[in-house]
Design an enzyme around this catalytic site. Structure first.
Site, PDB file in Angstrom:
ATOM      1  N   GLU A   1      -9.237   3.983  -2.499  1.00  0.00           N
ATOM      2  CA  GLU A   1      -7.982   3.769  -3.214  1.00  0.00           C
ATOM      3  C   GLU A   1      -8.250   3.063  -4.538  1.00  0.00           C
ATOM      4  OE1 GLU A   1      -4.714   2.149  -1.034  1.00  0.00           O
ATOM      5  OE2 GLU A   1      -5.443   2.865   0.915  1.00  0.00           O
TER       6      GLU A   1
ATOM      7  N   ARG B   1      -8.655   3.671  13.111  1.00  0.00           N
ATOM      8  CA  ARG B   1      -7.793   4.825  13.408  1.00  0.00           C
ATOM      9  C   ARG B   1      -7.303   4.847  14.851  1.00  0.00           C
ATOM     10  NH1 ARG B   1      -6.211   5.861   8.419  1.00  0.00           N
ATOM     11  NH2 ARG B   1      -7.906   6.567   7.068  1.00  0.00           N
TER      12      ARG B   1
ATOM     13  N   GLU C   1     -10.799   3.794   3.324  1.00  0.00           N
ATOM     14  CA  GLU C   1      -9.852   4.573   2.524  1.00  0.00           C
ATOM     15  C   GLU C   1     -10.143   4.301   1.063  1.00  0.00           C
ATOM     16  OE1 GLU C   1      -5.871   3.598   3.983  1.00  0.00           O
ATOM     17  OE2 GLU C   1      -5.963   5.357   5.278  1.00  0.00           O
TER      18      GLU C   1
ATOM     19  N   THR D   1      -9.356  -5.819   3.640  1.00  0.00           N
ATOM     20  CA  THR D   1      -9.203  -4.881   2.529  1.00  0.00           C
ATOM     21  C   THR D   1     -10.117  -5.371   1.411  1.00  0.00           C
ATOM     22  OG1 THR D   1      -6.876  -4.563   3.125  1.00  0.00           O
ATOM     23  CG2 THR D   1      -7.551  -3.811   0.946  1.00  0.00           C
TER      24      THR D   1
ATOM     25  N   GLN E   1      -4.594   2.383  15.126  1.00  0.00           N
ATOM     26  CA  GLN E   1      -3.446   2.920  14.379  1.00  0.00           C
ATOM     27  C   GLN E   1      -2.673   3.954  15.209  1.00  0.00           C
ATOM     28  OE1 GLN E   1      -4.647   4.506  10.583  1.00  0.00           O
ATOM     29  NE2 GLN E   1      -2.568   4.885   9.874  1.00  0.00           N
TER      30      GLN E   1
ATOM     31  N   LYS F   1      -4.720  -2.086   9.969  1.00  0.00           N
ATOM     32  CA  LYS F   1      -4.967  -2.207   8.533  1.00  0.00           C
ATOM     33  C   LYS F   1      -5.121  -3.649   8.062  1.00  0.00           C
ATOM     34  CE  LYS F   1      -3.820   2.197   7.439  1.00  0.00           C
ATOM     35  NZ  LYS F   1      -4.582   3.103   6.598  1.00  0.00           N
TER      36      LYS F   1
ATOM     37  N   GLU G   1     -10.208  12.447   7.203  1.00  0.00           N
ATOM     38  CA  GLU G   1     -10.106  13.780   6.608  1.00  0.00           C
ATOM     39  C   GLU G   1     -11.470  14.462   6.492  1.00  0.00           C
ATOM     40  OE1 GLU G   1      -7.210  13.940   3.077  1.00  0.00           O
ATOM     41  OE2 GLU G   1      -7.620  11.821   3.390  1.00  0.00           O
TER      42      GLU G   1
ATOM     43  N   ASP H   1      -9.378   0.274   1.699  1.00  0.00           N
ATOM     44  CA  ASP H   1      -8.415  -0.197   2.687  1.00  0.00           C
ATOM     45  C   ASP H   1      -8.924   0.185   4.076  1.00  0.00           C
ATOM     46  OD1 ASP H   1      -6.069  -1.230   3.739  1.00  0.00           O
ATOM     47  OD2 ASP H   1      -5.023   0.674   3.592  1.00  0.00           O
TER      48      ASP H   1
ATOM     49  N   HIS I   1      -3.880  13.877   0.670  1.00  0.00           N
ATOM     50  CA  HIS I   1      -4.095  12.970   1.804  1.00  0.00           C
ATOM     51  C   HIS I   1      -2.921  13.052   2.780  1.00  0.00           C
ATOM     52  CE1 HIS I   1      -5.220   9.531   4.197  1.00  0.00           C
ATOM     53  NE2 HIS I   1      -4.098   8.900   3.896  1.00  0.00           N
TER      54      HIS I   1
ATOM     55  N   ASP J   1       0.848  -1.195   0.000  1.00  0.00           N
ATOM     56  CA  ASP J   1       0.000   0.000   0.000  1.00  0.00           C
ATOM     57  C   ASP J   1       0.884   1.246   0.000  1.00  0.00           C
ATOM     58  OD1 ASP J   1      -2.338   1.415  -0.014  1.00  0.00           O
ATOM     59  OD2 ASP J   1      -2.705   1.247   2.138  1.00  0.00           O
TER      60      ASP J   1
HETATM   61 CA    CA Z   1      -4.219   2.740   2.743  1.00  0.00          CA
END
Ligand code: CA
Length: 416
Positions: free
Chosen positions: A202, A238, A200, A258, A241, A254, A365, A234, A134, A127
């Site tokens: 992607e 948080r 996420e 996915t 994380q 993570k 975000e 993904d 971002h 990844d």
């Molecule tokens: Ca990612």
């Protein structure tokens, strides 16, 4: 502008899958084994049947299997030959398949009648972190605007090695992970279901022929090694994380799930939507520099539907062109130290955010770490994803009178 292609299979004006697209995937018909197919309109073309009847040459046997890996290994000339053969066979004015009732009966399925599987056996998943906006937004939250980007960010495509075994196909439920969380005001961590589950937005590409250990892929040769793109969510915890990520980066935050879309859109299908990569400053080192480096104009959206909502609500609109680093640079950088890639490896872009608030590619975000909750239709709000929420990512290239679409990468959150 080349003339639109026309098939004897009906393709609606807003379909993701016109004859110009022909994305590859793996599907399982009811009561039968999985095999390789391509999508056209609302149908799937069974490539195992066409192969058996000799349409790809007398000896080829690579499509009656549950992955694209053997096909990926053949490389771009074979991918192009297959695509050309299919465009001819499916053309409105070609009677070979159109008027062969028996073969036609065995070759086509309705997409609603089949189950899609992962398109490949994904050996390794990487990844990247290639969207400037971002990286800048997340860096601003952590370190402030002055130090938003780490000093390496504009010199190399930052990435980490992800977890391939928990990649699932669109439609698979996503279980909220449990893990260690340390609330800011607590002295010690607690073990708990994540309270800050995020998505996420992607895109990711599947590797075709790989490279030998110790032999990097040069940036100018990237297209020989990249088969095509899928959409990716993904999923990220948080709070897990925040506590775990230093010093080695994300781990359990993570690796629980996915999601990718089932249909792989080839670089050949994307070719009309190739755009020049924006100039990079500073100029990258030589091994990352290519003449006429490129990106693609792919529109991307994320939609959220809570259990109480009758229909999904679009929460972000962004574009693949928001990526600072190109797929050629990602591939060249990944291998420059000698790392060998293999057919079926998956390399993802990282969250794709644009400059505007409406084009941010994750809840972190969009809500600025929960400070500005999303206001949804029906009066609900969201700081993070809740159980019962369905998050769907869609993407397409807008042509004149047609679109090259990706379908969707969708998943529903279920309780821990
Ligand atoms: Ca990612």
């Amino acid at each position: 502008m080349p003339a639109r292609l026309s098939s004897f299979i009906e393709v609606k004006r807003d379909s993701d899958f016109p004859l110009e697209n022909l994305p590859f995937g793996v599907f399982r018909p009811r009561n039968d084994a999985a095999r390789v197919g391509v999508a056209i309109g609302d149908h799937v073309v069974d490539l195992a049947v066409l192969e058996e009847s000799g349409h790809f040459g007398p000896n080829q046997r690579i499509f009656s299997t549950d992955s694209l890996n053997a096909f990926l290994a053949l490389g771009r000339p074979a991918w192009r030959r297959t695509r050309a053969t299919l465009q001819q066979l499916l053309a409105a004015d070609n009677p070979a398949l159109r008027d062969n009732a028996a073969l036609r009966e065995r070759t086509f399925y309705r997409q609603s009648e089949v189950e899609m599987q992962l398109p490949a056996r994904i050996g390794s998943y990487t990844d990247f972190y290639s969207s400037f906006h971002h990286a800048h937004n997340v860096g601003t939250m952590i370190r402030g605007p002055e130090n938003a980007l780490m000093p390496n960010w504009k010199w190399l495509p930052v990435a980490y090695h992800g977890r391939a075994s928990s990649i699932v196909v669109s439609g698979t439920d996503v279980r909220r992970p449990r893990g260690q969380i340390k609330p800011p005001d607590a002295a010690t961590p607690v073990f708990s279901p994540s309270r800050a589950l995020d998505f996420e937005l992607e895109a990711a590409f599947l590797v075709g022929p790989g490279n030998s250990l110790g032999e990097p892929i040069r940036v100018n040769r990237a297209e020989e090694h990249i088969f095509g793109l899928v959409l990716m969510n993904d999923w990220s915890a948080r709070d897990v994380q925040t506590w775990e990520y230093q010093p080695l980066g994300p781990f359990l935050a993570k690796n629980f799930c996915t999601t990718i879309s089932p249909w792989v859109v080839t670089l050949d299908a994307l070719e009309p939507f190739r755009r020049p990569l924006a100039p990079q400053d500073p100029q990258p080192l030589e091994y990352l520099r290519r003449d006429e480096d490129f990106t693609y104009d792919i529109r991307l959206e994320a939609k959220l539907q809570t259990a109480a909502m009758p229909s999904p609500h679009t929460i972000t609109r962004t574009n693949f062109q928001n990526l600072y680093w190109s797929i050629s640079q990602q591939l060249a950088h990944h291998t420059v130290g000698g790392c060998n890639l293999q057919p079926g490896d998956l390399l993802a872009s990282g969250t794709i955010s644009g400059a505007s608030e409406e084009s941010r590619g994750c809840m972190l975000e969009l809500t600025w770490r929960g400070a500005n909750p999303l206001q949804l239709q029906g009066g609900e709000t969201r700081k993070w994803l809740e159980d019962g929420d369905t998050l769907a990512i869609t993407g397409w290239c807008e042509g004149e009178g047609y679109r090259i679409g990706f379908g969707e990468a969708s998943g529903r959150v279920i309780g821990a």
